[in-house]
Scaffold this motif. Structure first.
Motif, PDB file in Angstrom:
ATOM      1  N   CYS A   5     -19.821  -2.577   4.601  1.00 27.80           N
ATOM      2  CA  CYS A   5     -18.357  -2.517   4.582  1.00 27.80           C
ATOM      3  C   CYS A   5     -17.781  -3.007   3.261  1.00 27.80           C
ATOM      4  N   GLY A   6     -18.331  -4.094   2.704  1.00 21.04           N
ATOM      5  CA  GLY A   6     -17.789  -4.656   1.477  1.00 21.04           C
ATOM      6  C   GLY A   6     -17.980  -3.763   0.270  1.00 21.04           C
ATOM      7  N   SER A   7     -19.214  -3.331   0.035  1.00 14.26           N
ATOM      8  CA  SER A   7     -19.468  -2.487  -1.132  1.00 14.26           C
ATOM      9  C   SER A   7     -18.901  -1.082  -0.946  1.00 14.26           C
ATOM     10  N   GLY A   8     -18.821  -0.616   0.309  1.00 23.64           N
ATOM     11  CA  GLY A   8     -18.181   0.670   0.549  1.00 23.64           C
ATOM     12  C   GLY A   8     -16.694   0.615   0.230  1.00 23.64           C
ATOM     13  N   ALA A   9     -16.036  -0.476   0.648  1.00 25.95           N
ATOM     14  CA  ALA A   9     -14.610  -0.636   0.364  1.00 25.95           C
ATOM     15  C   ALA A   9     -14.375  -0.789  -1.134  1.00 25.95           C
ATOM     16  N   ARG A  95      -0.394   0.264  -3.316  1.00 27.70           N
ATOM     17  CA  ARG A  95      -1.721  -0.316  -3.508  1.00 27.70           C
ATOM     18  C   ARG A  95      -2.460  -0.359  -2.186  1.00 27.70           C
ATOM     19  N   PRO A  96      -3.621   0.294  -2.058  1.00 27.65           N
ATOM     20  CA  PRO A  96      -4.427   0.122  -0.841  1.00 27.65           C
ATOM     21  C   PRO A  96      -4.820  -1.334  -0.689  1.00 27.65           C
ATOM     22  N   ALA A  97      -4.870  -1.812   0.532  1.00 23.91           N
ATOM     23  CA  ALA A  97      -5.060  -3.238   0.799  1.00 23.91           C
ATOM     24  C   ALA A  97      -6.407  -3.501   1.449  1.00 23.91           C
ATOM     25  N   LEU A  98      -7.204  -4.359   0.818  1.00 23.32           N
ATOM     26  CA  LEU A  98      -8.485  -4.791   1.371  1.00 23.32           C
ATOM     27  C   LEU A  98      -8.248  -5.994   2.274  1.00 23.32           C
ATOM     28  N   SER A 116     -16.012 -11.142  12.697  1.00 20.63           N
ATOM     29  CA  SER A 116     -14.669 -11.171  12.138  1.00 20.63           C
ATOM     30  C   SER A 116     -14.582 -10.688  10.692  1.00 20.63           C
ATOM     31  N   ARG A 117     -15.662 -10.801   9.923  1.00 18.83           N
ATOM     32  CA  ARG A 117     -15.573 -10.518   8.490  1.00 18.83           C
ATOM     33  C   ARG A 117     -15.996  -9.084   8.162  1.00 18.83           C
ATOM     34  N   HIS A 118     -15.257  -8.157   8.725  1.00 22.08           N
ATOM     35  CA  HIS A 118     -15.503  -6.747   8.437  1.00 22.08           C
ATOM     36  C   HIS A 118     -14.427  -6.273   7.471  1.00 22.08           C
ATOM     37  N   ASP A 119     -14.832  -5.750   6.317  1.00 21.85           N
ATOM     38  CA  ASP A 119     -13.884  -5.279   5.317  1.00 21.85           C
ATOM     39  C   ASP A 119     -13.405  -3.871   5.636  1.00 21.85           C
ATOM     40  N   ILE A 120     -12.100  -3.690   5.648  1.00 18.32           N
ATOM     41  CA  ILE A 120     -11.506  -2.362   5.760  1.00 18.32           C
ATOM     42  C   ILE A 120     -10.420  -2.235   4.690  1.00 18.32           C
ATOM     43  N   VAL A 121     -10.064  -1.006   4.371  1.00 17.98           N
ATOM     44  CA  VAL A 121      -8.995  -0.756   3.412  1.00 17.98           C
ATOM     45  C   VAL A 121      -7.856  -0.048   4.144  1.00 17.98           C
ATOM     46  N   VAL A 122      -6.710  -0.694   4.179  1.00 18.38           N
ATOM     47  CA  VAL A 122      -5.522  -0.098   4.791  1.00 18.38           C
ATOM     48  C   VAL A 122      -4.789   0.678   3.704  1.00 18.38           C
ATOM     49  N   VAL A 123      -4.590   1.971   3.922  1.00 20.36           N
ATOM     50  CA  VAL A 123      -4.008   2.829   2.884  1.00 20.36           C
ATOM     51  C   VAL A 123      -2.594   3.280   3.220  1.00 20.36           C
ATOM     52  N   GLY A 124      -2.137   3.047   4.453  1.00 19.33           N
ATOM     53  CA  GLY A 124      -0.793   3.456   4.815  1.00 19.33           C
ATOM     54  C   GLY A 124      -0.453   2.993   6.215  1.00 19.33           C
ATOM     55  N   TYR A 125       0.819   3.166   6.578  1.00 15.46           N
ATOM     56  CA  TYR A 125       1.258   2.814   7.931  1.00 15.46           C
ATOM     57  C   TYR A 125       2.483   3.636   8.301  1.00 15.46           C
ATOM     58  N   ASP A 126       2.746   3.716   9.587  1.00 14.93           N
ATOM     59  CA  ASP A 126       3.934   4.397  10.102  1.00 14.93           C
ATOM     60  C   ASP A 126       4.452   3.543  11.259  1.00 14.93           C
ATOM     61  N   GLU A 127       5.475   2.755  10.984  1.00 13.84           N
ATOM     62  CA  GLU A 127       5.976   1.843  12.018  1.00 13.84           C
ATOM     63  C   GLU A 127       6.650   2.612  13.148  1.00 13.84           C
ATOM     64  N   THR A 128       7.186   3.797  12.865  1.00  9.74           N
ATOM     65  CA  THR A 128       7.805   4.601  13.925  1.00  9.74           C
ATOM     66  C   THR A 128       6.761   5.005  14.961  1.00  9.74           C
ATOM     67  N   GLY A 130       3.839   3.535  15.109  1.00  7.97           N
ATOM     68  CA  GLY A 130       3.085   2.331  15.456  1.00  7.97           C
ATOM     69  C   GLY A 130       1.620   2.401  15.085  1.00  7.97           C
ATOM     70  N   VAL A 131       1.305   3.005  13.923  1.00 10.08           N
ATOM     71  CA  VAL A 131      -0.092   3.148  13.519  1.00 10.08           C
ATOM     72  C   VAL A 131      -0.269   2.767  12.050  1.00 10.08           C
ATOM     73  N   ALA A 132      -1.490   2.391  11.721  1.00  9.98           N
ATOM     74  CA  ALA A 132      -1.903   2.200  10.338  1.00  9.98           C
ATOM     75  C   ALA A 132      -3.035   3.164  10.053  1.00  9.98           C
ATOM     76  N   TYR A 133      -3.199   3.501   8.790  1.00  7.19           N
ATOM     77  CA  TYR A 133      -4.256   4.424   8.375  1.00  7.19           C
ATOM     78  C   TYR A 133      -5.300   3.623   7.593  1.00  7.19           C
ATOM     79  N   ILE A 134      -6.543   3.724   8.053  1.00  5.59           N
ATOM     80  CA  ILE A 134      -7.591   2.825   7.593  1.00  5.59           C
ATOM     81  C   ILE A 134      -8.793   3.609   7.083  1.00  5.59           C
ATOM     82  N   ALA A 135      -9.313   3.173   5.939  1.00  3.67           N
ATOM     83  CA  ALA A 135     -10.601   3.661   5.430  1.00  3.67           C
ATOM     84  C   ALA A 135     -11.658   2.624   5.773  1.00  3.67           C
ATOM     85  N   ASP A 136     -12.722   3.073   6.410  1.00  2.93           N
ATOM     86  CA  ASP A 136     -13.800   2.184   6.853  1.00  2.93           C
ATOM     87  C   ASP A 136     -15.122   2.831   6.468  1.00  2.93           C
TER      88      ASP A 136
END
Length: 337
Positions: A5-9, A95-98, A116-128, A130-136
């Motif tokens: 997860c870390g090196s992939g992110a 900025r994508p967020a790690l 608990s220590r799984h790295d993901i990258v959040v690249v977007g969200y839509d509060e309407t 109620g979702v986030a878009y995640i690269a894993d």
């Protein structure tokens, strides 16, 4: 997709920012340049499963950007609202967020194991919606994750430590330093992690379990006593051993295969003979760990028979790790020279 997860992110983030050597980096090169190789072995009735084995250190997400000339600010909070504002602020700035996330709270992973220590990258969200878009690293496509599930994943108190809505705010450099310099520092750090482990590990304080070269010897010795376990307990120990070596986001061979692939690339880029030897020894170490894992979970073999194979194969691990540590030191010196 990625093996870890870390090196992939970090690979994805480096490609996003246009940083690399001779093109976008592959995951093995990213892992090797992070200097993250390590070894920790814990066996405790307080854990479920009762065996924990990991082959990377605790600070890869900080060490790699800084080694490449960037800066890292670690934002952590127990306030969910503040944690969400930190994350949303990064996305709103383009900025994508790690971030850290608890794997059991990510619905697309469908796992029961808590970590608990799984790295993901959040690249977007839509509060309407109620979702986030995640690269894993574990999925080829972006994942739609409900914001409430993401919030739970980011406030986990599971092993090895609370996620605390942790976010890594990384400012990458425009160009990286010489790969000779970066690889030499990374190899030296990995060698030190094996020979003289620090006070903190990815599994917490170093007084818990065995670390570095001592961990390889401890495991090789400990499996000799597993024959006294009940059949059910032995099955759990063997399954856990195989999973932590091959399946738990290690890239195969307990992270040694990622290191080997990265060293192959560094040897190609630099022409350094000592790094080529390091790559060969890393491949050997990876193969040795994979052999233990495969023996532990081999189908159609009784647990007692599998344990005998594991005991024999694990006896070769201390020598493989000692050779790997020496090769890391020699390659670091060669590249520095």
């Amino acid at each position: 997709m990625g093996g870890h997860c870390g090196s992939g992110a970090m690979r994805d983030l480096m490609e996003w920012t246009g940083l690399g050597y001779d093109g976008p980096p592959d995951e093995g090169l990213v892992f090797a340049l992070g200097g993250a190789l390590s070894l920790t072995y814990i066996r405790s009735k307080a854990l479920m499963p009762p065996v924990y084995l990991v082959g990377r250190g605790p600070d890869f997400e900080i060490d790699l950007p800084r080694r490449l000339g960037g800066t890292v600010e670690v934002l952590a909070t127990d306030d969910p609202a503040e944690g969400w504002e930190n994350l949303r602020g990064e996305i709103d700035q383009g900025r994508p967020a790690l971030v850290w996330a608890e794997i059991a709270e990510l619905p697309y992973l469908r796992v029961q194991l808590r970590m608990s220590r799984h790295d993901i990258v959040v690249v977007g969200y839509d509060e309407t919606q109620g979702v986030a878009y995640i690269a894993d690293n574990d999925r080829e496509d972006l994942q739609r994750v409900p914001l409430d599930a993401l919030a739970r994943a980011r406030r986990s108190t599971s092993f090895p430590e609370p996620t605390r809505h942790t976010l890594f705010r990384i400012n990458w450099p425009q160009t990286p330093p010489s790969i000779l310099e970066v690889a030499a520092q990374a190899f030296a750090q990995s060698a030190a992690s094996l020979s003289t482990p620090g006070a903190s590990t990815i599994a917490g304080p170093a007084e818990h379990g065995s670390h570095g070269l001592d961990a390889a010897s401890a495991l090789a010795s400990d499996v000799c006593s597993w024959g006294a376990l009940s059949t059910d307990d032995l099955e759990m120990h063997l399954f856990s051993l195989g999973a932590f070596i091959e399946k738990a986001g290690t890239g195969g061979g307990l992270f040694r295969r990622l290191l080997a692939q990265g060293c192959d690339e560094i040897a190609r880029l630099t022409g350094d003979h000592a790094t080529a030897i390091l790559a060969a020894n890393a491949h050997h170490a990876a193969t040795s760990w994979t052999a233990v894992a495969r023996a532990a979970v081999q189908k159609d073999h009784a647990s007692s028979e599998r344990l005998r194979s594991v005991t024999t194969l694990a006896a070769a691990l201390p020598e493989a790790e000692t050779t790997l540590e020496a090769s890391l030191r020699k390659a670091a010196a060669s590249l520095s020279g």
